[in-house]
Write a protein that holds these residues in place. Structure first.
Motif, PDB file in Angstrom:
ATOM      1  N   PHE A   1       0.830  -1.201   0.000  1.00  0.00           N
ATOM      2  CA  PHE A   1       0.000   0.000   0.000  1.00  0.00           C
ATOM      3  C   PHE A   1       0.869   1.258   0.000  1.00  0.00           C
ATOM      4  O   PHE A   1       0.665   2.159  -0.803  1.00  0.00           O
ATOM      5  N   LEU A   2       1.831   1.305   0.910  1.00  0.00           N
ATOM      6  CA  LEU A   2       2.688   2.482   1.013  1.00  0.00           C
ATOM      7  C   LEU A   2       3.497   2.674  -0.266  1.00  0.00           C
ATOM      8  O   LEU A   2       3.573   3.787  -0.794  1.00  0.00           O
ATOM      9  N   GLU A   3       4.088   1.617  -0.773  1.00  0.00           N
ATOM     10  CA  GLU A   3       4.873   1.711  -2.003  1.00  0.00           C
ATOM     11  C   GLU A   3       4.026   2.217  -3.164  1.00  0.00           C
ATOM     12  O   GLU A   3       4.466   3.071  -3.936  1.00  0.00           O
ATOM     13  N   THR A   4       2.819   1.694  -3.266  1.00  0.00           N
ATOM     14  CA  THR A   4       1.941   2.095  -4.360  1.00  0.00           C
ATOM     15  C   THR A   4       1.552   3.562  -4.241  1.00  0.00           C
ATOM     16  O   THR A   4       1.590   4.304  -5.233  1.00  0.00           O
ATOM     17  N   VAL A   5       1.197   3.990  -3.045  1.00  0.00           N
ATOM     18  CA  VAL A   5       0.816   5.394  -2.842  1.00  0.00           C
ATOM     19  C   VAL A   5       1.996   6.312  -3.138  1.00  0.00           C
ATOM     20  O   VAL A   5       1.838   7.354  -3.789  1.00  0.00           O
TER      21      VAL A   5
ATOM     22  N   MET B   1      -1.666   2.103 -11.494  1.00  0.00           N
ATOM     23  CA  MET B   1      -1.010   1.818 -10.211  1.00  0.00           C
ATOM     24  C   MET B   1      -2.024   1.573  -9.094  1.00  0.00           C
ATOM     25  O   MET B   1      -1.738   0.842  -8.152  1.00  0.00           O
ATOM     26  N   ALA B   2      -3.192   2.173  -9.189  1.00  0.00           N
ATOM     27  CA  ALA B   2      -4.197   2.048  -8.138  1.00  0.00           C
ATOM     28  C   ALA B   2      -4.977   0.746  -8.213  1.00  0.00           C
ATOM     29  O   ALA B   2      -5.657   0.373  -7.252  1.00  0.00           O
ATOM     30  N   ILE B   3      -4.882   0.011  -9.305  1.00  0.00           N
ATOM     31  CA  ILE B   3      -5.675  -1.214  -9.469  1.00  0.00           C
ATOM     32  C   ILE B   3      -5.464  -2.217  -8.343  1.00  0.00           C
ATOM     33  O   ILE B   3      -6.440  -2.760  -7.810  1.00  0.00           O
ATOM     34  N   PRO B   4      -4.233  -2.515  -7.918  1.00  0.00           N
ATOM     35  CA  PRO B   4      -4.077  -3.479  -6.822  1.00  0.00           C
ATOM     36  C   PRO B   4      -4.761  -3.048  -5.527  1.00  0.00           C
ATOM     37  O   PRO B   4      -5.361  -3.869  -4.827  1.00  0.00           O
ATOM     38  N   ILE B   5      -4.710  -1.759  -5.216  1.00  0.00           N
ATOM     39  CA  ILE B   5      -5.358  -1.274  -3.998  1.00  0.00           C
ATOM     40  C   ILE B   5      -6.866  -1.385  -4.124  1.00  0.00           C
ATOM     41  O   ILE B   5      -7.554  -1.836  -3.199  1.00  0.00           O
TER      42      ILE B   5
ATOM     43  N   THR C   1      -8.510  -3.440  -6.005  1.00  0.00           N
ATOM     44  CA  THR C   1      -8.836  -4.869  -5.976  1.00  0.00           C
ATOM     45  C   THR C   1      -8.876  -5.382  -4.548  1.00  0.00           C
ATOM     46  O   THR C   1      -9.809  -6.098  -4.162  1.00  0.00           O
ATOM     47  N   MET C   2      -7.871  -5.034  -3.739  1.00  0.00           N
ATOM     48  CA  MET C   2      -7.852  -5.488  -2.341  1.00  0.00           C
ATOM     49  C   MET C   2      -9.029  -4.929  -1.554  1.00  0.00           C
ATOM     50  O   MET C   2      -9.616  -5.627  -0.719  1.00  0.00           O
ATOM     51  N   MET C   3      -9.403  -3.680  -1.838  1.00  0.00           N
ATOM     52  CA  MET C   3     -10.538  -3.088  -1.132  1.00  0.00           C
ATOM     53  C   MET C   3     -11.826  -3.817  -1.492  1.00  0.00           C
ATOM     54  O   MET C   3     -12.645  -4.130  -0.613  1.00  0.00           O
ATOM     55  N   ILE C   4     -12.023  -4.107  -2.759  1.00  0.00           N
ATOM     56  CA  ILE C   4     -13.234  -4.809  -3.196  1.00  0.00           C
ATOM     57  C   ILE C   4     -13.275  -6.215  -2.593  1.00  0.00           C
ATOM     58  O   ILE C   4     -14.322  -6.667  -2.110  1.00  0.00           O
ATOM     59  N   GLU C   5     -12.136  -6.908  -2.602  1.00  0.00           N
ATOM     60  CA  GLU C   5     -12.084  -8.246  -2.002  1.00  0.00           C
ATOM     61  C   GLU C   5     -12.410  -8.221  -0.526  1.00  0.00           C
ATOM     62  O   GLU C   5     -13.108  -9.083  -0.006  1.00  0.00           O
ATOM     63  N   THR C   6     -11.940  -7.201   0.185  1.00  0.00           N
ATOM     64  CA  THR C   6     -12.226  -7.061   1.611  1.00  0.00           C
ATOM     65  C   THR C   6     -13.709  -6.833   1.830  1.00  0.00           C
ATOM     66  O   THR C   6     -14.319  -7.442   2.731  1.00  0.00           O
ATOM     67  N   VAL C   7     -14.318  -5.974   1.042  1.00  0.00           N
ATOM     68  CA  VAL C   7     -15.749  -5.701   1.190  1.00  0.00           C
ATOM     69  C   VAL C   7     -16.553  -6.959   0.891  1.00  0.00           C
ATOM     70  O   VAL C   7     -17.512  -7.288   1.625  1.00  0.00           O
ATOM     71  N   VAL C   8     -16.171  -7.715  -0.131  1.00  0.00           N
ATOM     72  CA  VAL C   8     -16.881  -8.960  -0.479  1.00  0.00           C
ATOM     73  C   VAL C   8     -16.773  -9.971   0.659  1.00  0.00           C
ATOM     74  O   VAL C   8     -17.750 -10.672   0.974  1.00  0.00           O
ATOM     75  N   GLN C   9     -15.640 -10.043   1.311  1.00  0.00           N
ATOM     76  CA  GLN C   9     -15.455 -10.978   2.423  1.00  0.00           C
ATOM     77  C   GLN C   9     -16.306 -10.584   3.625  1.00  0.00           C
ATOM     78  O   GLN C   9     -16.800 -11.439   4.361  1.00  0.00           O
ATOM     79  N   ILE C  10     -16.493  -9.290   3.828  1.00  0.00           N
ATOM     80  CA  ILE C  10     -17.263  -8.802   4.977  1.00  0.00           C
ATOM     81  C   ILE C  10     -18.762  -9.052   4.772  1.00  0.00           C
ATOM     82  O   ILE C  10     -19.480  -9.393   5.711  1.00  0.00           O
ATOM     83  N   LEU C  11     -19.226  -8.880   3.535  1.00  0.00           N
ATOM     84  CA  LEU C  11     -20.658  -9.039   3.246  1.00  0.00           C
ATOM     85  C   LEU C  11     -21.088 -10.496   3.426  1.00  0.00           C
ATOM     86  O   LEU C  11     -20.357 -11.428   3.062  1.00  0.00           O
TER      87      LEU C  11
END
Length: 129
Positions: free
Chosen positions: A67-71, A111-115, A117-127
């Motif tokens: 995350f930090l590297e990407t930002v 560059m933002a695609i991996p972040i 993607t991880m956010m969407i995966e996290t939301v899907v796991q929570i739902l």
């Protein structure tokens, strides 16, 4: 280089550019570009300090280093694209400057695609399924 020195260098360069521009526009452009590069290079130590502090904070907070590297890469792309566009615009090439800005925006999106993607995966796991 402290702010007063940056402003002083900028004002001196601006005065010289205004004087030179009538006789030698190419030299005026080179002086403007050189001044911008000198100002940027004088700030490299400050940028390194900020990067070090951000890295330490991320390690303490146990933030995924990706995350930090990407930002940081995104911020770097934005600054480089802005600098390139300004230099190009100073040379009177506004259309090329716009293309540089567009390329920067597209690279930031990539560059933002991996972040994202991880956010969407996290939301899907929570739902609940």
């Amino acid at each position: 280089m402290e702010m007063v020195q940056v402003v002083g260098l900028g004002l001196i360069a601006t005065f010289l550019i205004l004087v030179i521009k009538e006789q030698k526009p190419v030299f005026a452009f080179l002086l403007a570009t050189f001044t911008g590069v000198v100002i940027f290079l004088s700030l490299v130590d400050k940028i390194a300090d900020v990067l070090g502090i951000l890295t330490q904070l991320a390690e303490k907070a146990r933030v995924n280093s990706m995350f930090l590297e990407t930002v940081l890469k995104i911020i770097g792309i934005a600054y480089i694209a802005e600098f390139g566009a300004q230099v190009t615009r100073d040379a009177g090439q506004g259309s090329i400057a716009s293309k540089i800005e567009l390329a920067g925006k597209i690279l930031i999106m990539v560059m933002a695609i991996p972040i994202i993607t991880m956010m969407i995966e996290t939301v899907v796991q929570i739902l609940p399924s």
